[in-house]
Design a protein around this motif. Structure first.
Motif, PDB file in Angstrom:
ATOM      1  N   GLN A  64     101.268 -27.167  91.811  1.00 47.03           N
ATOM      2  CA  GLN A  64     100.814 -28.448  91.259  1.00 47.03           C
ATOM      3  C   GLN A  64      99.627 -28.253  90.312  1.00 47.03           C
ATOM      4  N   GLN A  65      98.682 -27.401  90.711  1.00 49.98           N
ATOM      5  CA  GLN A  65      97.534 -27.116  89.843  1.00 49.98           C
ATOM      6  C   GLN A  65      97.983 -26.489  88.520  1.00 49.98           C
ATOM      7  N   LEU A  66      98.919 -25.560  88.606  1.00 45.76           N
ATOM      8  CA  LEU A  66      99.382 -24.858  87.408  1.00 45.76           C
ATOM      9  C   LEU A  66     100.140 -25.787  86.464  1.00 45.76           C
ATOM     10  N   GLN A  90      91.450 -20.319  83.450  1.00 47.62           N
ATOM     11  CA  GLN A  90      91.810 -21.397  84.378  1.00 47.62           C
ATOM     12  C   GLN A  90      93.021 -21.014  85.215  1.00 47.62           C
ATOM     13  N   VAL A  91      94.057 -20.519  84.547  1.00 46.78           N
ATOM     14  CA  VAL A  91      95.281 -20.144  85.251  1.00 46.78           C
ATOM     15  C   VAL A  91      94.985 -19.063  86.284  1.00 46.78           C
ATOM     16  N   LEU A  92      94.188 -18.079  85.905  1.00 39.25           N
ATOM     17  CA  LEU A  92      93.916 -16.959  86.805  1.00 39.25           C
ATOM     18  C   LEU A  92      92.950 -17.317  87.930  1.00 39.25           C
ATOM     19  N   SER A 114      97.441 -16.734  95.114  1.00 39.84           N
ATOM     20  CA  SER A 114      96.481 -16.583  94.013  1.00 39.84           C
ATOM     21  C   SER A 114      97.222 -16.074  92.790  1.00 39.84           C
ATOM     22  N   THR A 115      96.999 -16.718  91.648  1.00 44.27           N
ATOM     23  CA  THR A 115      97.645 -16.263  90.421  1.00 44.27           C
ATOM     24  C   THR A 115      97.104 -14.917  89.964  1.00 44.27           C
ATOM     25  N   HIS A 116      95.965 -14.512  90.490  1.00 39.74           N
ATOM     26  CA  HIS A 116      95.364 -13.235  90.092  1.00 39.74           C
ATOM     27  C   HIS A 116      95.672 -12.126  91.085  1.00 39.74           C
ATOM     28  N   PHE A 117      96.469 -12.433  92.102  1.00 44.21           N
ATOM     29  CA  PHE A 117      96.786 -11.418  93.103  1.00 44.21           C
ATOM     30  C   PHE A 117      97.832 -10.447  92.569  1.00 44.21           C
ATOM     31  N   GLY A 118      97.556  -9.167  92.694  1.00 46.19           N
ATOM     32  CA  GLY A 118      98.510  -8.139  92.279  1.00 46.19           C
ATOM     33  C   GLY A 118      98.506  -6.998  93.270  1.00 46.19           C
TER      34      GLY A 118
END
Length: 380
Positions: free
Chosen positions: A270-272, A257-259, A310-314
């Motif tokens: 807010q979503q996190l 979910q977080v990612l 994006s929490t998955h952006f690296g």
């Protein structure tokens, strides 16, 4: 439209902009120790180095970027414990199939600033301002925060081995998905050499290391694929540690979910917070930092509604620990990033350890790919 001949003048304008913003011009050596680069940036970059050696046989390489030599020079100076701001413009060297191995790079490094979110915002805003010198058209900003993922792993109380594994997985989607499945149900993954790994699991690390090294020696194995027997033993021990301790499937679902969170940085925060509250996980420190940075970016005139978070952006190296961002050509003329950077406290931690310094040096910076900026601005 101007020609490519005018681009060097723009590069100098960029250098002047960075100097006016208080970033002193750095001129680090062209040659740096190759083992230092390998330790800090990983295998992908290491394969692209131009190598040589000095008179004593020490392997050296032409600098593949500016960050490592600029940070090294700072940490070896009398100002190592002070805040400092550096800029640069000059040649770097990497193997690039179909492209020259030498190319120009500009950038900034902001070291030792305790006000991390303010430093982050300054670097992003200056990155946009520098890109605007070249490109009049639309610019897209992609942003993430590795610190949120690191905070999530700490909140889930994973074993050190699993934490290291998932941190390495962060930029590798397929590996991350496979390891999350394994965490949800360890019985679904039966690794090769399962018998040996089961015997090593929970054993005294020193004794287990000696056992594996002895077994390889008895078998007459000195190296495999360039790895020594000791390296192979470490790999076995890591795999044995990964065999113990899974997560409940609902906890893995929280990671997923977080990612999956995407949107502008404000809505992402807010979503996190909602996910963390529902899962009863304390991510408040990381999310408070995100909120502070969002406010400071807005104060500097960055329109957050247009930023893709994006929490998955690296990015393509493992040393980032917080903010990561890239600025892209919104017209699509240039596919690769025009500007890229982020917070890399892990790199300075590794370098101070190598130098025997008892220091914590927060660090954030970005690089300008001036040859791409010239194309995006129609000046190539």
């Amino acid at each position: 439209m101007t020609t490519r001949a005018a681009a060097p003048a723009l590069d100098l304008s960029l250098a002047a902009l960075l100097a006016e913003a208080g970033f002193a011009r750095a001129e680090p050596p062209l040659l740096i120790a190759a083992d230092l680069v390998r330790d800090l940036v990983g295998e992908a970059m290491a394969r692209r180095l131009f190598l040589t050696s000095d008179a004593d046989g020490t392997e050296m390489c032409l600098r593949p970027d500016y960050t490592i030599p600029v940070v090294q020079a700072h940490l070896e100076s009398a100002r190592a414990g002070e805040a400092a701001a550096y800029s640069y413009l000059g040649p770097v060297f990497r193997h690039r199939p179909g492209l020259p191995g030498e190319f120009a790079q500009a950038g900034i490094e902001l070291l030792g600033r305790a006000d991390r979110e303010a430093a982050d915002a300054e670097v992003v805003a200056l990155g946009l301002e520098g890109a605007r010198l070249y490109a009049d058209g639309p610019l897209d900003v992609a942003m993430g925060d590795v610190g949120i993922f690191l905070a999530l792993l700490r909140a889930l109380d994973l074993s050190p081995a699993w934490r290291r594994r998932l941190i390495k997985d962060f930029r590798r989607n397929d590996m991350l998905a496979d390891d999350l499945k394994r965490l949800a149900d360890p019985s679904t993954h039966a690794p090769a050499h399962a018998g040996l790994l089961a015997a090593l699991e929970g054993a005294n690390p020193k004794a287990a290391h000696a056992l594996v090294t002895d077994l390889l020696s008895i078998a007459g194995i000195a190296t495999v694929g360039g790895r020594s027997a000791a390296d192979i033993a470490e790999r076995f021990l890591e795999q044995a540690a990964l065999g113990s301790g899974g997560l409940w499937p609902d906890k893995v679902a929280v990671v997923q979910q977080v990612l999956s969170v995407e949107g502008d940085p404000v809505s992402a925060e807010q979503q996190l917070r909602a996910i963390a509250a529902e899962a009863r996980l304390d991510l408040s420190a990381a999310l408070d930092a995100l909120a502070r940075r969002n406010g400071l970016l807005a104060e500097r005139g960055v329109d957050l509604s247009t930023v893709r978070f994006s929490t998955h952006f690296g990015r393509d190296v493992d040393y980032y620990t917080g903010l990561v961002f890239e600025i892209h050509d919104g017209s699509g003329q240039v596919e690769k990033p025009l500007v890229g950077g982020g917070r890399y406290d892990r790199l300075t931690d590794m370098m101070t350890a190598r130098l025997g310094l008892d220091l914590k040096v927060p660090a954030v910076g970005c690089a300008f790919w001036v040859e791409r900026l010239a194309v995006a601005g129609g000046r190539a």
